[in-house]
Motif scaffolding. Structure first.
Motif, PDB file in Angstrom:
ATOM      1  N   LEU A  26       0.053 -15.291   0.659  1.00 12.95           N
ATOM      2  CA  LEU A  26      -0.640 -14.043   1.021  1.00 12.95           C
ATOM      3  C   LEU A  26       0.013 -13.406   2.248  1.00 12.95           C
ATOM      4  O   LEU A  26       0.218 -12.196   2.295  1.00 12.95           O
ATOM      5  N   GLY A  27       0.345 -14.257   3.239  1.00  7.70           N
ATOM      6  CA  GLY A  27       1.009 -13.737   4.443  1.00  7.70           C
ATOM      7  C   GLY A  27       2.343 -13.101   4.099  1.00  7.70           C
ATOM      8  O   GLY A  27       2.655 -11.988   4.542  1.00  7.70           O
ATOM      9  N   VAL A  28       3.140 -13.809   3.296  1.00  5.05           N
ATOM     10  CA  VAL A  28       4.467 -13.292   2.914  1.00  5.05           C
ATOM     11  C   VAL A  28       4.313 -12.000   2.103  1.00  5.05           C
ATOM     12  O   VAL A  28       5.042 -11.028   2.321  1.00  5.05           O
ATOM     13  N   ALA A  29       3.345 -11.973   1.190  1.00  2.80           N
ATOM     14  CA  ALA A  29       3.151 -10.791   0.340  1.00  2.80           C
ATOM     15  C   ALA A  29       2.804  -9.565   1.175  1.00  2.80           C
ATOM     16  O   ALA A  29       3.368  -8.478   0.989  1.00  2.80           O
ATOM     17  N   VAL A  30       1.900  -9.748   2.141  1.00  2.00           N
ATOM     18  CA  VAL A  30       1.479  -8.605   2.971  1.00  2.00           C
ATOM     19  C   VAL A  30       2.657  -8.127   3.822  1.00  2.00           C
ATOM     20  O   VAL A  30       2.930  -6.922   3.905  1.00  2.00           O
ATOM     21  N   LEU A  31       3.372  -9.092   4.418  1.00  2.00           N
ATOM     22  CA  LEU A  31       4.513  -8.697   5.257  1.00  2.00           C
ATOM     23  C   LEU A  31       5.589  -8.023   4.409  1.00  2.00           C
ATOM     24  O   LEU A  31       6.187  -7.026   4.822  1.00  2.00           O
ATOM     25  N   ALA A  36       8.334  -3.155   3.144  1.00  2.00           N
ATOM     26  CA  ALA A  36       8.841  -2.257   2.094  1.00  2.00           C
ATOM     27  C   ALA A  36       8.357  -0.832   2.339  1.00  2.00           C
ATOM     28  O   ALA A  36       9.123   0.129   2.174  1.00  2.00           O
ATOM     29  N   VAL A  37       7.098  -0.676   2.750  1.00  2.22           N
ATOM     30  CA  VAL A  37       6.565   0.676   2.992  1.00  2.22           C
ATOM     31  C   VAL A  37       7.239   1.297   4.220  1.00  2.22           C
ATOM     32  O   VAL A  37       7.668   2.453   4.190  1.00  2.22           O
ATOM     33  N   VAL A  38       7.368   0.513   5.308  1.00  2.00           N
ATOM     34  CA  VAL A  38       7.987   1.073   6.521  1.00  2.00           C
ATOM     35  C   VAL A  38       9.457   1.408   6.252  1.00  2.00           C
ATOM     36  O   VAL A  38       9.947   2.464   6.663  1.00  2.00           O
ATOM     37  N   ASN A  39      10.150   0.515   5.539  1.00  2.72           N
ATOM     38  CA  ASN A  39      11.550   0.798   5.198  1.00  2.72           C
ATOM     39  C   ASN A  39      11.648   2.023   4.301  1.00  2.72           C
ATOM     40  O   ASN A  39      12.552   2.852   4.444  1.00  2.72           O
ATOM     41  N   GLY A  40      10.711   2.126   3.351  1.00  2.34           N
ATOM     42  CA  GLY A  40      10.676   3.285   2.460  1.00  2.34           C
ATOM     43  C   GLY A  40      10.440   4.556   3.255  1.00  2.34           C
ATOM     44  O   GLY A  40      11.069   5.591   3.025  1.00  2.34           O
ATOM     45  N   PHE A  41       9.528   4.469   4.207  1.00  2.42           N
ATOM     46  CA  PHE A  41       9.213   5.610   5.065  1.00  2.42           C
ATOM     47  C   PHE A  41      10.463   6.055   5.832  1.00  2.42           C
ATOM     48  O   PHE A  41      10.821   7.230   5.842  1.00  2.42           O
ATOM     49  N   LEU A  42      11.141   5.052   6.418  1.00  2.00           N
ATOM     50  CA  LEU A  42      12.358   5.360   7.179  1.00  2.00           C
ATOM     51  C   LEU A  42      13.434   5.965   6.277  1.00  2.00           C
ATOM     52  O   LEU A  42      14.061   6.976   6.627  1.00  2.00           O
ATOM     53  N   ALA A  43      13.618   5.338   5.109  1.00  2.00           N
ATOM     54  CA  ALA A  43      14.657   5.813   4.186  1.00  2.00           C
ATOM     55  C   ALA A  43      14.349   7.238   3.726  1.00  2.00           C
ATOM     56  O   ALA A  43      15.242   8.086   3.637  1.00  2.00           O
ATOM     57  N   GLN A  44      13.063   7.505   3.480  1.00  2.00           N
ATOM     58  CA  GLN A  44      12.668   8.830   3.011  1.00  2.00           C
ATOM     59  C   GLN A  44      12.877   9.873   4.112  1.00  2.00           C
ATOM     60  O   GLN A  44      13.384  10.965   3.858  1.00  2.00           O
ATOM     61  N   HIS A 379       3.452  10.797  -1.230  1.00  2.00           N
ATOM     62  CA  HIS A 379       3.380   9.529  -1.953  1.00  2.00           C
ATOM     63  C   HIS A 379       3.774   8.429  -0.967  1.00  2.00           C
ATOM     64  O   HIS A 379       4.256   8.724   0.123  1.00  2.00           O
ATOM     65  N   VAL A 380       3.543   7.187  -1.334  1.00  2.00           N
ATOM     66  CA  VAL A 380       3.925   6.095  -0.433  1.00  2.00           C
ATOM     67  C   VAL A 380       5.350   5.678  -0.782  1.00  2.00           C
ATOM     68  O   VAL A 380       5.597   5.148  -1.859  1.00  2.00           O
ATOM     69  N   PRO A 381       6.291   5.960   0.118  1.00  2.00           N
ATOM     70  CA  PRO A 381       7.677   5.580  -0.188  1.00  2.00           C
ATOM     71  C   PRO A 381       7.865   4.079  -0.003  1.00  2.00           C
ATOM     72  O   PRO A 381       7.327   3.490   0.928  1.00  2.00           O
ATOM     73  N   VAL A 382       8.607   3.488  -0.889  1.00  3.71           N
ATOM     74  CA  VAL A 382       8.822   2.036  -0.827  1.00  3.71           C
ATOM     75  C   VAL A 382      10.308   1.741  -0.966  1.00  3.71           C
ATOM     76  O   VAL A 382      10.966   2.316  -1.830  1.00  3.71           O
ATOM     77  N   ALA A 383      10.841   0.925  -0.093  1.00 11.06           N
ATOM     78  CA  ALA A 383      12.249   0.496  -0.222  1.00 11.06           C
ATOM     79  C   ALA A 383      12.336  -0.942   0.262  1.00 11.06           C
ATOM     80  O   ALA A 383      11.955  -1.240   1.392  1.00 11.06           O
ATOM     81  N   VAL A 384      12.798  -1.812  -0.595  1.00 12.66           N
ATOM     82  CA  VAL A 384      12.906  -3.233  -0.223  1.00 12.66           C
ATOM     83  C   VAL A 384      14.271  -3.467   0.418  1.00 12.66           C
ATOM     84  O   VAL A 384      15.298  -3.156  -0.177  1.00 12.66           O
ATOM     85  N   ASP A 385      14.243  -3.941   1.649  1.00  7.52           N
ATOM     86  CA  ASP A 385      15.477  -4.285   2.348  1.00  7.52           C
ATOM     87  C   ASP A 385      15.643  -5.804   2.212  1.00  7.52           C
ATOM     88  O   ASP A 385      14.948  -6.576   2.885  1.00  7.52           O
TER      89      ASP A 385
END
Lengths: 422, 236
Positions: A26-31, A36-44, A379-385
């Motif tokens: 659960l901890g890993v999933a939330v992090l 992913a959302v913060v990276n997506g936000f930055l990338a967007q 929308h919620v931008p998502v990018a997995v780093d």
């Protein structure tokens, strides 16, 4: 039959160990999802700033209009820059528009005015999309086209605010320098050619694109420019492009000619904002990693309990020839198995969560917690780093290694005979 | 009998002393116990309950520390060995069979038999594991469990579990096998079968066996009977 296999067998047969893995998951999933959302936000943010502004900008300082006669000198000097893909002069100016049906725009009593940035261009920039007549249909990218004379392209939020659509006429008010040096209001009617979206709320609410010639005519200073947007070839860093452009302008003696020109990158232009988001990313990562740490910390209790319950097995292993180091290795392996299973499960949950974030918001919160007014995007931008994910996994396994060591050491200290007697 | 009498001593215990302190009281369990076991020899250790049979077995098996005396395997003293060296010696030289079988419940019969080999092989395990698995399968076949390889201890009867334990004890071809009441938890028929198997395999492997028992019938099957009385070993 390795110690790792034995650890896996222990893990399979004990629900308590599975619960530990679930806590880590659960901890890993939330992090994972937060990153992913913060990276997506930055990338967007980066993508929209870059698409609209170009990789680098040559801008007049202060924001003055450079005369058109000098433009070709600048374009020629910059054309020689290695790695330059395209360049486009821009003329930015501020204006006002009134809401449709409101009182006359020049009526001083009117309050239905909205400020906007008028961007004078010769060609449409990349990264913008044209809204279709049917709102159900997705916006489509503009082709490489020139801005038509007398036309205005309006951001979608601004269009909604002003109540205008394609084909409507839109009165725009701006100011030109009067004969005494005081600003004099001027108004020009444009035909709404298209409603566009850049994907960024703050751009879609205050931007309108007109032909550079039309804007120059409106503000009455003659044709000119106050920016040249530069786009580099793929793979060329914006900072490198900016350095080369600056060197080219210096070599051509243009950097201080007429109006001083400053060369900056899109990253520097959005610098404070990007740094703020990066800081928030760091803070969020630290906070959520603490959750993973707490989940990993409970391995101490879980494994200590396992050592107590499995004293007899530890005695058997010792009798069969397991040295204390092997017992330590076994329990650390067990901790790593729990952390590895938890991390893998966490990645799966996190991946699902990021892929279905909109659905999760609707189901759990009943509304969109990320709205465009607050978070810039609709929308919620998502990018997995994946490099961050690898660091997260490494740190989780590292924490499990550390937290498993104490119970493992306790197990290794058990007296074999006492353990066998249980 | 005559073969084992001429064979060199595999296990020697000399003047062993062991005292426990329980609630302030001193309990002197061993007071100069000495004995030796030769290759291929099967000896029974008898004694009253609480006489120290298990303690002696634990000391001989290097599971516990001596107060005084010396235990030697193949002439090599062990008292000053480190914990790791004692563990290595246990893995390579000594086999254990316990009254309560002491199988690891999470592992299958085959995996239980392989545990001592995994511990003895170290890194060479990864090179040898195919061979080791084949040996373990063959040994389980010998003890009549070739159709029970994947069963866990909880799925086996007491007699079958003790057969797995015997296979586990012999998989490393130990020089000495120490069995603590190996038939104590089994009914008469299963006990007799297990004992038969144990003696047969030990003889095949030329392994020295010391087993503790209260049962005179079992003792009568052994080549030598030792008595533990007042902390000392006496030969019958």
């Amino acid at each position: 039959m390795s110690l790792l296999h034995l650890a896996w067998c222990y893990f399979r047969s004990r629900a308590l160990l599975a619960m530990s893995a679930l806590a880590i998951a659960l901890g890993v999933a939330v992090l994972f999802a937060v990153l992913a959302v913060v990276n997506g936000f930055l990338a967007q943010v980066e993508s929209t700033i870059r698409d609209f502004s170009g990789d680098a900008v040559v801008a007049a300082i202060p924001e003055r209009l450079a005369p058109e006669a000098e433009l070709q000198d600048y374009l020629d000097a910059l054309e020689a820059v290695e790695g330059l893909e395209s360049q486009q002069p821009r003329l930015n100016y501020y204006g006002l528009i009134g809401r449709r049906g409101a009182r006359a725009i020049d009526d001083p009593r009117t309050t239905d005015l909205s400020g906007l940035l008028l961007v004078g261009l010769d060609r449409l920039p990349e990264g913008m999309k044209r809204l279709q007549a049917d709102p159900q249909l997705e916006a489509v990218a503009f082709g490489p086209e020139e801005v038509p004379p007398g036309a205005i392209l309006v951001g979608k939020v601004l269009a909604a605010k002003a109540g205008v659509g394609v084909g409507d006429s839109l009165m725009v008010i701006s100011f030109k320098r009067g004969s005494q040096g005081y600003p004099v209001p001027v108004q020009t009617s444009f035909r709404v050619e298209a409603v566009f979206t850049t994907g960024r709320y703050d751009h879609d609410i205050d931007r309108a694109i007109v032909r550079r010639e039309d804007l120059a005519l409106m503000i009455g200073d003659g044709l000119g420019f106050n920016e040249i947007g530069l786009r580099g070839r793929p793979g060329l860093a914006p900072e490198q492009l900016a350095d080369r452009a600056e060197a080219a302008l210096l070599a051509a003696g243009l950097k201080q000619k007429g109006w001083p020109m400053l060369v900056s990158t899109w990253r520097a232009q959005g610098g404070n904002f990007l740094r703020a988001v990066e800081n928030q990313k760091g803070i969020l990562s630290a906070v959520f990693f603490c959750i993973v740490l707490v989940a990993a910390y409970q391995l101490v209790a879980t494994l200590a309990l396992t050592v107590t319950e499995k004293r007899r097995d530890i005695g058997v292993l010792g009798a069969l020839g397991a040295a204390p180091g092997r017992i330590v290795t076994f329990f650390v392996s067990l901790g790593l198995v729990i952390a590895a299973v938890g991390s893998a499960l966490g990645l799966l949950i996190g991946t699902w969560l990021t892929a279905n974030l909109e659905w999760v918001q609707d189901r759990i919160f009943g509304e969109r917690i990320f709205n465009a007014e607050t978070y810039i995007f609709d929308h919620v931008p998502v990018a997995v780093d994946w490099s961050s994910v690898l660091i997260l996994l490494g740190a989780t396994l590292g924490a499990a290694l550390v937290f498993s060591f104490l119970p493992a050491w306790l197990a290794a200290r058990l007296n074999i005979v006492d353990a066998l007697r249980r | 009998m005559s073969d084992s009498a001429a064979a060199p001593a595999v296990l020697q215990a000399l003047d062993l002393h062991k005292t426990y302190f329980m609630g302030g009281a001193e309990l002197r369990v061993l007071r100069g116990a000495s004995m030796e076991l030769r290759a291929g020899e099967v000896a029974a250790l008898r004694g009253a309950s609480g006489s120290g049979k298990s303690t002696l077995l634990h000391l001989l098996g290097l599971l516990d520390r001596l107060d005084e005396g010396e235990v030697a395997f193949n002439g090599r003293p062990t008292r000053r060995l480190s914990q790791s060296a004692r563990a290595r010696l246990r893995a390579s030289t000594i086999g254990f069979v316990f009254q309560q079988f002491q199988l690891l419940p999470e592992l299958s019969a085959l995996e239980n038999v392989l545990v001592p080999r995994r511990l003895a092989c170290g890194m060479s395990w990864f090179r040898r594991r195919g061979l080791e698995r084949a040996n373990a399968r063959a040994l389980l076949g010998t003890v009549g469990l070739s159709d029970r390889l994947g069963h866990r201890p909880g799925q086996l009867s007491g007699g079958e579990q003790q057969r797995v334990a015997i296979a586990r004890a012999l998989i490393s071809r130990p020089a000495a096998l120490l069995a603590d009441e190996p038939t104590g938890s089994l009914d008469r028929k299963a006990g007799a079968e297990v004992l038969e198997l144990l003696l047969e395999l030990a003889q095949e492997n030329h392994t020295a066996v010391l087993l503790t028992t209260h049962d005179p019938e079992i003792a009568a099957r052994c080549s030598r009977v030792l008595h533990l009385e007042e902390g000392r070993v006496r030969q019958e």
